[in-house]
Structure formats: C-alpha cells, structure tokens
Design a protein around this motif. Sequence first.
Motif, PDB file in Angstrom:
ATOM      1  N   PHE A 110       0.798  -1.227   0.000  1.00  7.68           N
ATOM      2  CA  PHE A 110       0.000   0.000   0.000  1.00  7.68           C
ATOM      3  C   PHE A 110       0.833   1.281   0.000  1.00  7.68           C
ATOM      4  CE2 PHE A 110      -2.620  -3.132   2.499  1.00  7.68           C
ATOM      5  CZ  PHE A 110      -3.512  -3.407   1.475  1.00  7.68           C
ATOM      6  N   HIS A 111       2.153   1.157   0.052  1.00  3.97           N
ATOM      7  CA  HIS A 111       3.045   2.323   0.059  1.00  3.97           C
ATOM      8  C   HIS A 111       2.838   3.190   1.298  1.00  3.97           C
ATOM      9  CE1 HIS A 111       3.914   1.021  -3.988  1.00  3.97           C
ATOM     10  NE2 HIS A 111       2.653   1.179  -4.329  1.00  3.97           N
ATOM     11  N   THR A 112       2.572   2.531   2.419  1.00  5.63           N
ATOM     12  CA  THR A 112       2.572   3.213   3.712  1.00  5.63           C
ATOM     13  C   THR A 112       3.995   3.110   4.246  1.00  5.63           C
ATOM     14  OG1 THR A 112       1.930   1.161   4.808  1.00  5.63           O
ATOM     15  CG2 THR A 112       0.165   2.625   4.145  1.00  5.63           C
ATOM     16  N   PRO A 113       4.712   4.207   4.400  1.00  2.77           N
ATOM     17  CA  PRO A 113       6.148   4.148   4.665  1.00  2.77           C
ATOM     18  C   PRO A 113       6.512   3.264   5.862  1.00  2.77           C
ATOM     19  CG  PRO A 113       5.461   6.398   4.229  1.00  2.77           C
ATOM     20  CD  PRO A 113       4.208   5.586   4.328  1.00  2.77           C
ATOM     21  N   ALA A 114       7.402   2.309   5.639  1.00  2.73           N
ATOM     22  CA  ALA A 114       7.854   1.417   6.714  1.00  2.73           C
ATOM     23  C   ALA A 114       8.921   2.115   7.541  1.00  2.73           C
ATOM     24  CB  ALA A 114       8.402   0.118   6.125  1.00  2.73           C
ATOM     25  N   THR A 115       8.784   2.031   8.850  1.00  2.00           N
ATOM     26  CA  THR A 115       9.758   2.602   9.778  1.00  2.00           C
ATOM     27  C   THR A 115      10.126   1.541  10.800  1.00  2.00           C
ATOM     28  OG1 THR A 115       8.048   3.424  11.276  1.00  2.00           O
ATOM     29  CG2 THR A 115       8.736   4.897   9.508  1.00  2.00           C
ATOM     30  N   GLY A 116      11.223   1.761  11.523  1.00  2.00           N
ATOM     31  CA  GLY A 116      11.600   0.777  12.537  1.00  2.00           C
ATOM     32  C   GLY A 116      12.855   1.192  13.273  1.00  2.00           C
ATOM     33  N   THR A 117      13.065   0.562  14.397  1.00  2.00           N
ATOM     34  CA  THR A 117      14.253   0.860  15.205  1.00  2.00           C
ATOM     35  C   THR A 117      15.030  -0.436  15.409  1.00  2.00           C
ATOM     36  OG1 THR A 117      12.967   0.588  17.251  1.00  2.00           O
ATOM     37  CG2 THR A 117      13.074   2.788  16.307  1.00  2.00           C
ATOM     38  N   MET A 118      14.952  -0.971  16.565  1.00  2.00           N
ATOM     39  CA  MET A 118      15.589  -2.247  16.916  1.00  2.00           C
ATOM     40  C   MET A 118      14.816  -2.849  18.070  1.00  2.00           C
ATOM     41  SD  MET A 118      18.850  -1.007  19.242  1.00  2.00           S
ATOM     42  CE  MET A 118      19.770  -0.306  17.910  1.00  2.00           C
ATOM     43  N   ALA A 119      15.001  -4.119  18.299  1.00  2.00           N
ATOM     44  CA  ALA A 119      14.388  -4.782  19.448  1.00  2.00           C
ATOM     45  C   ALA A 119      15.409  -4.885  20.576  1.00  2.00           C
ATOM     46  CB  ALA A 119      13.908  -6.175  19.046  1.00  2.00           C
ATOM     47  N   HIS A 120      14.919  -5.222  21.763  1.00  2.00           N
ATOM     48  CA  HIS A 120      15.830  -5.438  22.884  1.00  2.00           C
ATOM     49  C   HIS A 120      16.808  -6.568  22.578  1.00  2.00           C
ATOM     50  CE1 HIS A 120      12.386  -3.464  25.080  1.00  2.00           C
ATOM     51  NE2 HIS A 120      13.406  -2.733  25.468  1.00  2.00           N
ATOM     52  N   SER A 121      16.385  -7.514  21.753  1.00  2.00           N
ATOM     53  CA  SER A 121      17.266  -8.643  21.444  1.00  2.00           C
ATOM     54  C   SER A 121      18.539  -8.196  20.739  1.00  2.00           C
ATOM     55  CB  SER A 121      16.525  -9.672  20.578  1.00  2.00           C
ATOM     56  OG  SER A 121      16.006  -9.069  19.403  1.00  2.00           O
ATOM     57  N   TRP A 122      18.453  -7.093  19.946  1.00  2.00           N
ATOM     58  CA  TRP A 122      19.678  -6.584  19.307  1.00  2.00           C
ATOM     59  C   TRP A 122      20.687  -6.181  20.380  1.00  2.00           C
ATOM     60  CZ3 TRP A 122      21.852  -5.896  14.472  1.00  2.00           C
ATOM     61  CH2 TRP A 122      22.963  -5.052  14.420  1.00  2.00           C
ATOM     62  N   VAL A 123      20.199  -5.458  21.378  1.00  2.00           N
ATOM     63  CA  VAL A 123      21.093  -5.001  22.440  1.00  2.00           C
ATOM     64  C   VAL A 123      21.655  -6.190  23.208  1.00  2.00           C
ATOM     65  CG1 VAL A 123      21.261  -3.588  24.537  1.00  2.00           C
ATOM     66  CG2 VAL A 123      19.814  -2.836  22.618  1.00  2.00           C
ATOM     67  N   PRO A 173      28.020  -8.020  23.637  1.00  2.00           N
ATOM     68  CA  PRO A 173      28.565  -8.155  24.989  1.00  2.00           C
ATOM     69  C   PRO A 173      28.166  -7.024  25.924  1.00  2.00           C
ATOM     70  CG  PRO A 173      30.298  -7.645  23.408  1.00  2.00           C
ATOM     71  CD  PRO A 173      29.092  -7.982  22.613  1.00  2.00           C
ATOM     72  N   ASP A 174      27.858  -5.841  25.357  1.00  2.00           N
ATOM     73  CA  ASP A 174      27.425  -4.728  26.196  1.00  2.00           C
ATOM     74  C   ASP A 174      26.586  -3.779  25.350  1.00  2.00           C
ATOM     75  OD1 ASP A 174      29.232  -2.530  25.043  1.00  2.00           O
ATOM     76  OD2 ASP A 174      30.677  -4.095  25.603  1.00  2.00           O
ATOM     77  N   ALA A 184      26.521  -2.639  21.136  1.00  2.00           N
ATOM     78  CA  ALA A 184      25.308  -2.811  20.328  1.00  2.00           C
ATOM     79  C   ALA A 184      24.949  -1.501  19.620  1.00  2.00           C
ATOM     80  CB  ALA A 184      24.159  -3.270  21.207  1.00  2.00           C
ATOM     81  N   PHE A 185      25.009  -0.389  20.340  1.00  2.00           N
ATOM     82  CA  PHE A 185      24.669   0.910  19.741  1.00  2.00           C
ATOM     83  C   PHE A 185      25.703   1.320  18.692  1.00  2.00           C
ATOM     84  CE2 PHE A 185      22.249   2.450  23.793  1.00  2.00           C
ATOM     85  CZ  PHE A 185      21.206   1.591  23.483  1.00  2.00           C
ATOM     86  N   ARG A 186      26.975   1.162  19.026  1.00  2.00           N
ATOM     87  CA  ARG A 186      28.024   1.557  18.084  1.00  2.00           C
ATOM     88  C   ARG A 186      27.900   0.766  16.785  1.00  2.00           C
ATOM     89  NH1 ARG A 186      33.661  -0.495  19.742  1.00  2.00           N
ATOM     90  NH2 ARG A 186      32.704  -2.349  18.806  1.00  2.00           N
ATOM     91  N   THR A 187      27.658  -0.538  16.908  1.00  2.00           N
ATOM     92  CA  THR A 187      27.539  -1.383  15.723  1.00  2.00           C
ATOM     93  C   THR A 187      26.343  -0.969  14.872  1.00  2.00           C
ATOM     94  OG1 THR A 187      28.517  -3.208  16.963  1.00  2.00           O
ATOM     95  CG2 THR A 187      27.367  -3.761  14.914  1.00  2.00           C
ATOM     96  N   TYR A 188      25.237  -0.681  15.524  1.00  2.00           N
ATOM     97  CA  TYR A 188      24.037  -0.281  14.782  1.00  2.00           C
ATOM     98  C   TYR A 188      24.271   1.027  14.040  1.00  2.00           C
ATOM     99  CZ  TYR A 188      19.022  -0.242  13.815  1.00  2.00           C
ATOM    100  OH  TYR A 188      17.797  -0.271  13.189  1.00  2.00           O
ATOM    101  N   CYS A 189      24.957   1.954  14.684  1.00  2.00           N
ATOM    102  CA  CYS A 189      25.267   3.231  14.033  1.00  2.00           C
ATOM    103  C   CYS A 189      26.205   3.028  12.836  1.00  2.00           C
ATOM    104  CB  CYS A 189      25.894   4.198  15.036  1.00  2.00           C
ATOM    105  SG  CYS A 189      24.752   4.817  16.299  1.00  2.00           S
TER     106      CYS A 189
END
Length: 476
Positions: free
Chosen positions: A192-205, A209-210, A214-219
């Motif tokens: 439908f072309h409704t813009p998809a957005t997202g962040t991360m789940a707690h599982s990523w963090v 190891p810390d 997790a944040f540095r890698t995601y950035c």
Amino acid sequence: MRHDVNYTMLADFYELTMGNGYFQTGLKDRVCYFDVFFRNVPDGGGFAIAAGLEQVIQYIQNLRFDQEDVEYLRSKGLFGEDFLQFLLDFRFTGDIWAVPEGTPIFPREPILIVRAPAIQAQFIETYLLLALNHQSLIATKSNRIVRAAEGRAVSEFGSRRAQGAEGALLGARASYIAGAGGTACAMADQMFHTPATGTMAHSWVQMFPDEYTAFRTYCQVYPEAPTLLVDTYSVLKSGVPNAIRAFREGGLTRGAIRIDSGDLAYLSRQARKMLDEAGLEGIKIIASNSLDEYLIRDLITQGARIDGFGVGERLITSKSEPVFGGVYKLAAIEDEQGRIIPKIKISENPAKVTLPHFKKVYRLFENATGKAMADYVCLYQEQPDFSQPLELFDPDATWKRKTVRDFTPVPLLCPIFQGGRLVYQQPSIQEIRAYCVRQVDSLWDEVKRFENPHNYYVDLSQALWDVRDQLLIPRR
C-alpha cells in the motif's frame, strides 16, 4: 485484499439461502436499494473516518463463483440446480455510490448506497460491511491518536497484536489514511506504500557483549539517522549515556532514541536534557509502550519531551472500542414500472428505525470560514434550493433548530460503479491521506473534542421527513 484474491464465498450463509429464495420466487431481478450507515461514533467521539472503499472495489471486480464453490453449495442439499447454474455466470451489474475514503462521517447518514438486482444487492452485504467497518474503525482511532499528538509523528506499530494478517495489513493502510506517518509492517509498505519505519528490538542489544557495542555497531550499519532503543537495562544510567557516546563517536547529529518503558514523561525530559548538554540537539526522542490518545495527551500536558510516538495494540485493534457498528439496510425497491417504493425498518428501539428511499447527502460548508456546518440528507430526485437560508433540526432533539445561510453545498456520495462498470477514478493512498487532513481540518474544534463533542447536525429534507413519517404510521 490483492486484486487477484476472490472473496466471493466470504458471505453469511443466509445471503445464499435468501438468494436461492429470490431466484425460486421470481424476485432475483427486482431492483433494490441498500444503505450502509452506522449508528454511533466509536469512543464517544464527534465523527468517524470512512475507509475501506478500495477493498470494496476490488471485491466487486473479482466477484464470481467457480466450480468448487458451486460444488460446495450443491453438497448442502438446500439449493435448486437452476440457481447453482445461475451462480456460475454471476457478476455484479448494479450501481454503487460512496463517500470517498478519508471523509469524516456521522451517524445515520448513508456512506454507501447499492442499487442492484435483489440477489446481487443482498449477496454483497457481508464483505462490504467487513471492509468498511474494519478500516473505518482503525482510521477513526488512528485519527484520534494523531490529533492527540499535536503535530508530533505517529507510527503504527501493531502488527504482532492485530487480529490476523489482514487485520495488520489493512489496519496499517487505514491508519496511514487517517494521519499516521508510517508503519512497522514491511508488507503494508510493499502493498500500500505506507512508509515502513523501525528501530531495533531489545534482542539486538542483548546480542552484543554490552549496550555500547550494540549501539556503536548499529550506528555503523545504519549511519543515516539510526534510532537506538535505550531501555533494555536502564534508560538514564546506561541507555542514554551509551547512545550519546555512540552518536558522538560516529559523528552523527541526526537520529533518535526510543524509550519503551517507565515514566515516559520524566524519562524523556531527563533524556532531552542529557542529549542537549552533549550537543546532540538534533537527536529526537521516540516513545512507545501501550499508548493511546489519552496517554499521549497526558504526556504532552505533563511536559514530556517526545518528538514521536509508536502506537501498537491500542491502535491496530481499537482496543477501547473494537467494533464499528456499520449496518446494511434495505431502503427501497423498484416496481415493474421502475417506480421507487420506499421501505423502512421499524423497531421498538428508536435508534434502529431506518431512513427510507433512495437518497443523496450534501455537506454544507460555511463560506466565511470554510468550516463544515451540517450534512443534509434528501431524496435523490430532489433539487434543494440552497440559495435560501436553511433551517436544520437536531436529529436527537427536534426542538433544537439551527438556521444556516451563506454556505456552499457539496455532494458527498460519488458514483463508484454504474451498470457493474467501475467509473470512479481511484486516488493514490497519499492523495486520500491529504484529502483526509483537509476534511478533518474543515470540522470545528468543538466537533473534534474527545469528550462531549458538539453534536454535528445531520438533518433530513422535509420531503424525506414526510416519507419517513408516512411509513411510520401504524398499519392495521
């Protein structure tokens, strides 16, 4: 839902038994008029938002019975063989009028009208109500949430709590029409072309190891405006400080943090202070966690420093009132000479008395302000003289009158199908969304209140009123 999906058999069984009855008694070609309308606005609001017309169009265009359907019906032992053979060539040949998606709508006025032979008009009831009820419900809830956010971004996050896959997909569509900025559902964006957005789940963090790693890698993976979830361990003690470190070391000045638990007002204020002191004024704060229009309004009132909201289960299920009460009622039939014979349903419950006859609806816009003043329902063949002042009656209290003048009448119901042929130029979802914004803006703020909204006038012409009154006279 897709153009190639056939939902013909998604019908109440009684529509098939009635269809067979019409066929066997010679009524199959009797032209009927059915209205779709609703009786109450969800959550006690002042208006609802119409949605779901695109799926109605797809349904009508794909309406057909195949051999497997007919064999199933034959196995029930209820249907005449001539009727079953008739179904193999079944197509919709009637007319449909409807309000465009994104239109604010009000109780008791028709939002869709069907004129078709009896079997066709009766048979499409279930899917029409399913499509319009579901998406109008979610669009109405979404618009309330968007208005509560007062210009802050709202994203729909509810797929995992929706009632099934179609509830998620079509709910995302309806929420976007009504003002949500996007959805977490990738398939809704694809379809439908409704813009998809997202962040991360707690599982990523938790995978790293810390928290900082997790944040540095995601950035590093997503250097263009990443959003970091900061409440896996402690928002203020570790989450925000580690996010600041990751943003600064990556040289990032655009992005966001998301807070998904705790006291969102307090935490967002403290997080904003920490980000600003670190020179990260461009980093936004997103909040989620079982939000709705009332919680969002309270957070803003409490001075929360939140730039956007992710809203899930309470939007996608309209949890506070999960049913939109649209109904499908016979309003008229045509006799052998083509004359329209009005029909009415009378009930001991006054709210269930229907409006008879073939009708049209005008919305009256005040010329001085551009605001919607009232809706005017009249007989289809009427040509009202709108050059004169119009006296309107409150439908719930006929002693309350309102005189309107200097206005522009705009017809609400558009031709969709004529003779079974689609005549409506379907707008894009972005056009529907922009139209919805304009139409909601045309309502007075008093109508848009969450509690005790102003009673918007939906009045009947004198001719329609007289037809109804005549049909209400008790018959002996």
